[in-house]
Design a protein around this motif. Structure first.
Motif, mmCIF file in Angstrom:
data_model
loop_
_atom_site.group_PDB
_atom_site.id
_atom_site.type_symbol
_atom_site.label_atom_id
_atom_site.label_comp_id
_atom_site.label_asym_id
_atom_site.label_seq_id
_atom_site.Cartn_x
_atom_site.Cartn_y
_atom_site.Cartn_z
ATOM 1 N N ALA A 79 46.043 -24.799 66.438
ATOM 2 C CA ALA A 79 46.940 -23.652 66.569
ATOM 3 C C ALA A 79 47.890 -23.515 65.385
ATOM 4 C CB ALA A 79 47.759 -23.792 67.856
ATOM 5 N N ILE A 80 48.266 -22.286 65.112
ATOM 6 C CA ILE A 80 49.396 -22.006 64.229
ATOM 7 C C ILE A 80 50.655 -22.337 65.028
ATOM 8 C CG2 ILE A 80 50.634 -20.178 62.986
ATOM 9 C CD1 ILE A 80 47.856 -18.682 63.012
ATOM 10 N N VAL A 81 51.634 -23.015 64.429
ATOM 11 C CA VAL A 81 52.816 -23.462 65.163
ATOM 12 C C VAL A 81 54.055 -22.684 64.731
ATOM 13 C CG1 VAL A 81 54.334 -25.406 65.689
ATOM 14 C CG2 VAL A 81 51.867 -25.766 65.499
ATOM 15 N N ILE A 82 54.768 -22.150 65.722
ATOM 16 C CA ILE A 82 56.076 -21.541 65.500
ATOM 17 C C ILE A 82 57.081 -22.332 66.334
ATOM 18 C CG2 ILE A 82 57.528 -19.507 65.884
ATOM 19 C CD1 ILE A 82 55.056 -17.784 65.454
ATOM 20 N N GLY A 83 58.019 -22.976 65.671
ATOM 21 C CA GLY A 83 59.059 -23.699 66.376
ATOM 22 C C GLY A 83 60.260 -22.806 66.610
ATOM 23 N N PHE A 84 60.914 -22.977 67.766
ATOM 24 C CA PHE A 84 62.176 -22.268 67.981
ATOM 25 C C PHE A 84 63.266 -23.283 68.301
ATOM 26 C CE2 PHE A 84 60.250 -22.366 72.195
ATOM 27 C CZ PHE A 84 61.307 -22.575 73.070
ATOM 28 N N GLY A 85 64.443 -23.032 67.783
ATOM 29 C CA GLY A 85 65.553 -23.965 67.914
ATOM 30 C C GLY A 85 66.461 -23.833 66.722
ATOM 31 N N GLN A 86 67.374 -24.750 66.569
ATOM 32 C CA GLN A 86 68.368 -24.639 65.492
ATOM 33 C C GLN A 86 67.737 -24.679 64.109
ATOM 34 O OE1 GLN A 86 71.366 -23.749 66.008
ATOM 35 N NE2 GLN A 86 71.310 -23.971 68.231
ATOM 36 N N ASN A 87 66.579 -25.304 63.981
ATOM 37 C CA ASN A 87 65.918 -25.394 62.672
ATOM 38 C C ASN A 87 64.526 -24.767 62.685
ATOM 39 O OD1 ASN A 87 68.023 -27.020 61.357
ATOM 40 N ND2 ASN A 87 67.395 -28.602 62.808
ATOM 41 N N GLY A 88 64.259 -23.887 63.648
ATOM 42 C CA GLY A 88 62.932 -23.332 63.794
ATOM 43 C C GLY A 88 62.712 -22.042 63.028
ATOM 44 N N GLY B 212 44.842 -19.228 67.449
ATOM 45 C CA GLY B 212 45.930 -18.972 68.388
ATOM 46 C C GLY B 212 47.242 -19.507 67.850
ATOM 47 N N THR B 213 48.331 -19.118 68.500
ATOM 48 C CA THR B 213 49.665 -19.524 68.059
ATOM 49 C C THR B 213 50.367 -20.292 69.162
ATOM 50 O OG1 THR B 213 49.848 -17.580 66.622
ATOM 51 C CG2 THR B 213 51.888 -18.728 67.174
ATOM 52 N N ALA B 214 50.919 -21.442 68.804
ATOM 53 C CA ALA B 214 51.707 -22.259 69.721
ATOM 54 C C ALA B 214 53.182 -22.066 69.388
ATOM 55 C CB ALA B 214 51.321 -23.727 69.579
ATOM 56 N N LEU C 46 54.359 -32.326 71.439
ATOM 57 C CA LEU C 46 53.924 -30.930 71.566
ATOM 58 C C LEU C 46 53.246 -30.454 70.290
ATOM 59 C CD1 LEU C 46 57.042 -29.366 73.369
ATOM 60 C CD2 LEU C 46 55.001 -30.406 74.384
ATOM 61 N N ARG C 47 53.797 -30.824 69.151
ATOM 62 C CA ARG C 47 53.179 -30.437 67.870
ATOM 63 C C ARG C 47 51.791 -31.071 67.730
ATOM 64 N NH1 ARG C 47 55.215 -27.986 63.688
ATOM 65 N NH2 ARG C 47 57.322 -27.123 63.806
ATOM 66 N N ASP C 48 51.658 -32.310 68.148
ATOM 67 C CA ASP C 48 50.350 -32.970 68.077
ATOM 68 C C ASP C 48 49.335 -32.238 68.956
ATOM 69 O OD1 ASP C 48 51.425 -34.854 66.387
ATOM 70 O OD2 ASP C 48 51.659 -36.395 67.935
ATOM 71 N N CYS C 49 49.771 -31.807 70.148
ATOM 72 C CA CYS C 49 48.881 -31.051 71.041
ATOM 73 C C CYS C 49 48.455 -29.737 70.391
ATOM 74 C CB CYS C 49 49.573 -30.772 72.369
ATOM 75 S SG CYS C 49 49.846 -32.229 73.394
ATOM 76 N N ALA C 50 49.411 -29.076 69.735
ATOM 77 C CA ALA C 50 49.108 -27.810 69.062
ATOM 78 C C ALA C 50 48.155 -28.037 67.895
ATOM 79 C CB ALA C 50 50.403 -27.156 68.578
ATOM 80 N N ASP C 51 48.388 -29.095 67.136
ATOM 81 C CA ASP C 51 47.516 -29.404 65.999
ATOM 82 C C ASP C 51 46.103 -29.725 66.473
ATOM 83 O OD1 ASP C 51 49.616 -29.011 64.270
ATOM 84 O OD2 ASP C 51 50.082 -31.148 64.045
ATOM 85 N N ASP C 52 45.999 -30.491 67.554
ATOM 86 C CA ASP C 52 44.675 -30.835 68.087
ATOM 87 C C ASP C 52 43.908 -29.588 68.516
ATOM 88 O OD1 ASP C 52 45.197 -33.487 67.679
ATOM 89 O OD2 ASP C 52 45.700 -33.936 69.766
ATOM 90 N N VAL D 83 48.751 -16.309 72.335
ATOM 91 C CA VAL D 83 49.992 -17.023 72.049
ATOM 92 C C VAL D 83 50.363 -17.807 73.301
ATOM 93 C CG1 VAL D 83 52.419 -16.826 71.390
ATOM 94 C CG2 VAL D 83 50.752 -15.174 70.501
ATOM 95 N N ALA D 84 50.720 -19.082 73.123
ATOM 96 C CA ALA D 84 51.178 -19.894 74.257
ATOM 97 C C ALA D 84 52.541 -20.472 73.921
ATOM 98 C CB ALA D 84 50.185 -21.007 74.559
ATOM 99 N N MET D 85 53.489 -20.319 74.837
ATOM 100 C CA MET D 85 54.873 -20.761 74.617
ATOM 101 C C MET D 85 55.257 -21.814 75.647
ATOM 102 S SD MET D 85 58.381 -18.495 74.795
ATOM 103 C CE MET D 85 59.987 -19.319 74.834
ATOM 104 N N ILE D 86 55.913 -22.870 75.185
ATOM 105 C CA ILE D 86 56.523 -23.873 76.061
ATOM 106 C C ILE D 86 58.031 -23.704 75.972
ATOM 107 C CG2 ILE D 86 56.860 -26.337 76.478
ATOM 108 C CD1 ILE D 86 54.081 -26.818 75.278
ATOM 109 N N THR D 87 58.684 -23.469 77.094
ATOM 110 C CA THR D 87 60.143 -23.259 77.075
ATOM 111 C C THR D 87 60.878 -24.554 76.777
ATOM 112 O OG1 THR D 87 60.323 -23.598 79.466
ATOM 113 C CG2 THR D 87 59.994 -21.332 78.687
#
Length: 461
Positions: free
Chosen positions: A237-246, A214-216, A228-234, A179-183
């Motif tokens: 990776a499975i993408v998990i967004g965090f934020g008001q709509n994540g 892996g999970t982004a 960032l999503r494009d980097c994860a897609d390339d 799992v890799a997380m970007i703050t």
């Protein structure tokens, strides 16, 4: 516990062990070395080979060297290699290869270290946890963290940083996180990248090191989120967004006396937790951490409960009572995004006059003066009663502020520290923030001296 035998270390590094030995840890500093550690003689400001004798006198288990240093017996416990840094990287790679648990890597323009510590605390009780010390996130810090990792680690948290293009991907590939997380992505080190989009692409390079699948985990609410999503897609990776709509999002956050009660929805589960901070940026990072830990197979509810044991690291936004004032010590680093977050934290605290003491924000590139000036228009600045500034760049903010909010301006933080008795009064709520190299922490030190207090991390020791 044995971390490495001489045979294992020699195979990993391709080096030659002068004799059999076992090591219990790995160290690069004779000031903190412990008995049984492997001392790594890195070439930095000083040549580590000059300290091998001292390390062995302190009962180091062995030393990693390119030659037998003067004063060291030929039969001393040494691991001789062609290049010490390359050997440390190889040892880190071998440490990662033998570990069967889950690895979580964290990067971001702001909040890497505090978020790493959140993850470490949140995993309490969920197995053997290994995490980077302090801000060990660079070309030697990451391999050092991996080389120190016990083979039976259940969860490892690796912090990855950068100053220039091309630094993150090699460290991510070395770490091979699940799992890799970007703050977040902000205008930090902007002079090396030219634009925020370049920083986003460099941060997104962390996903190239992911194991498969892996999970982004990435912030949803940024102007550069799609990059960032494009980097994860390339990276597939499975993408998990965090934020008001994540997929990981805060539902409610209420702050009282510097402590925030949070309810969040994380990967379909509603959890409640407490944070010892008034900062909404900490709330968002905590929600992202819970998403990352859930993706790594941890119990999210248990992790949320354990977050109550987290405190902001020294110099990164901790709120403390200090001899009649309330201090937010955020003097470790600064850029427009983190300064805005610091001002918002100051604005949320009530009870006295709000005072900001601000040092220069560095490495912002050609527009640095405008970025400092524009902080006068930050939404939270309207709630600040007085702003003291230090440094040639912060002069632009000083001049842009309404006269009633202008405090002292000094050309250096040291100059401002000399006026510490005039900067604040009893009952004030005080934010101190600036880039580390601005040395605005000298103002914090002066406040502590004059108010006879010590940092929270140094108390009761």
């Amino acid at each position: 516990m044995t971390l490495w035998t001489s045979q294992e270390a020699a195979v990993a590094t391709g080096g030659h062990a002068t004799r059999d030995f076992v090591i219990n840890g790995v160290s690069i500093d004779t000031r903190t070395i412990e008995a049984g550690d492997l001392f790594v003689a890195l070439q930095a400001a000083r040549d580590g080979h000059d300290f091998v004798v001292q390390a062995l006198e302190k009962s180091a288990g062995a030393a990693l060297v390119t030659r037998i240093p003067e004063g060291v017996a030929p039969d001393a416990p040494l691991l001789v290699v062609p290049d010490v840094l390359a050997a440390l990287e190889a040892l880190g790679r071998a440490g990662r290869a033998r570990m069967q648990g889950k690895v979580i890597a964290i990067t971001g323009s702001v909040g890497k270290t505090s978020t790493k510590e959140m993850a470490r605390i949140a995993l309490t009780g969920q197995g053997r946890i290994h995490a980077a010390e302090a801000s060990y996130n660079n070309h030697w810090g990451v391999p050092l963290t991996l080389a120190r990792m016990p083979a039976d680690t259940d969860f490892a948290i690796i912090e990855i940083g950068m100053n220039h293009p091309g630094e993150i991907e090699p460290l991510a590939r070395l770490s091979r996180p699940h799992v890799a997380m970007i703050t977040t992505v902000a205008a930090a080190h902007l002079e090396a990248f030219g634009a925020i989009e370049g920083i986003a692409r460099e941060k997104g390079a962390i996903f190239r090191g992911l194991t498969q699948p892996g999970t982004a985990v990435l912030p949803e609410d940024l102007a550069v989120t799609q990059i960032l999503r494009d980097c994860a897609d390339d990276a597939g990776a499975i993408v998990i967004g965090f934020g008001q709509n994540g997929m990981a999002k805060p539902l409610k956050a209420e702050t009282t006396d510097g402590v925030t009660q949070v309810r969040a929805r994380v990967l379909g589960e509603t959890v409640d937790f407490t944070l010892a901070s008034a900062g909404t940026h900490f709330v968002m990072n905590a929600v992202g951490v819970l998403g990352a830990l859930g993706a790594a197979g941890a119990d999210v509810a248990a992790a949320a409960k354990a977050l109550g044991g987290w405190n902001p690291p020294l110099g990164r936004g901790a709120v403390e009572d200090l001899g009649g004032i309330r201090l937010i010590d955020d003097a470790y680093n600064s850029n427009p995004t983190s300064l805005s977050a610091g001002l918002a934290t100051l604005a949320r605290l009530t009870g006295g006059r709000r005072v900001a003491i601000l040092g220069d924000m560095l490495e912002l590139g050609a527009d640095e003066i405008a970025m400092h000036r524009d902080m006068a228009d930050d939404a939270a600045m309207a709630s600040v009663d007085l702003v003291h500034t230090a440094g040639p760049r912060m002069r632009a903010l000083h001049d842009a502020l309404p006269e009633k909010r202008r405090g002292f301006h000094a050309e250096s933080a040291a100059e401002l520290a000399e006026k510490v008795g005039e900067l604040v009064t009893m009952g004030d709520i005080v934010l101190v923030k600036g880039s580390k190299s601005s040395k605005v922490s000298t103002v914090v030190d002066a406040l502590r001296r004059t108010r006879q207090s010590t940092p929270p991390g140094e108390r009761n020791q």
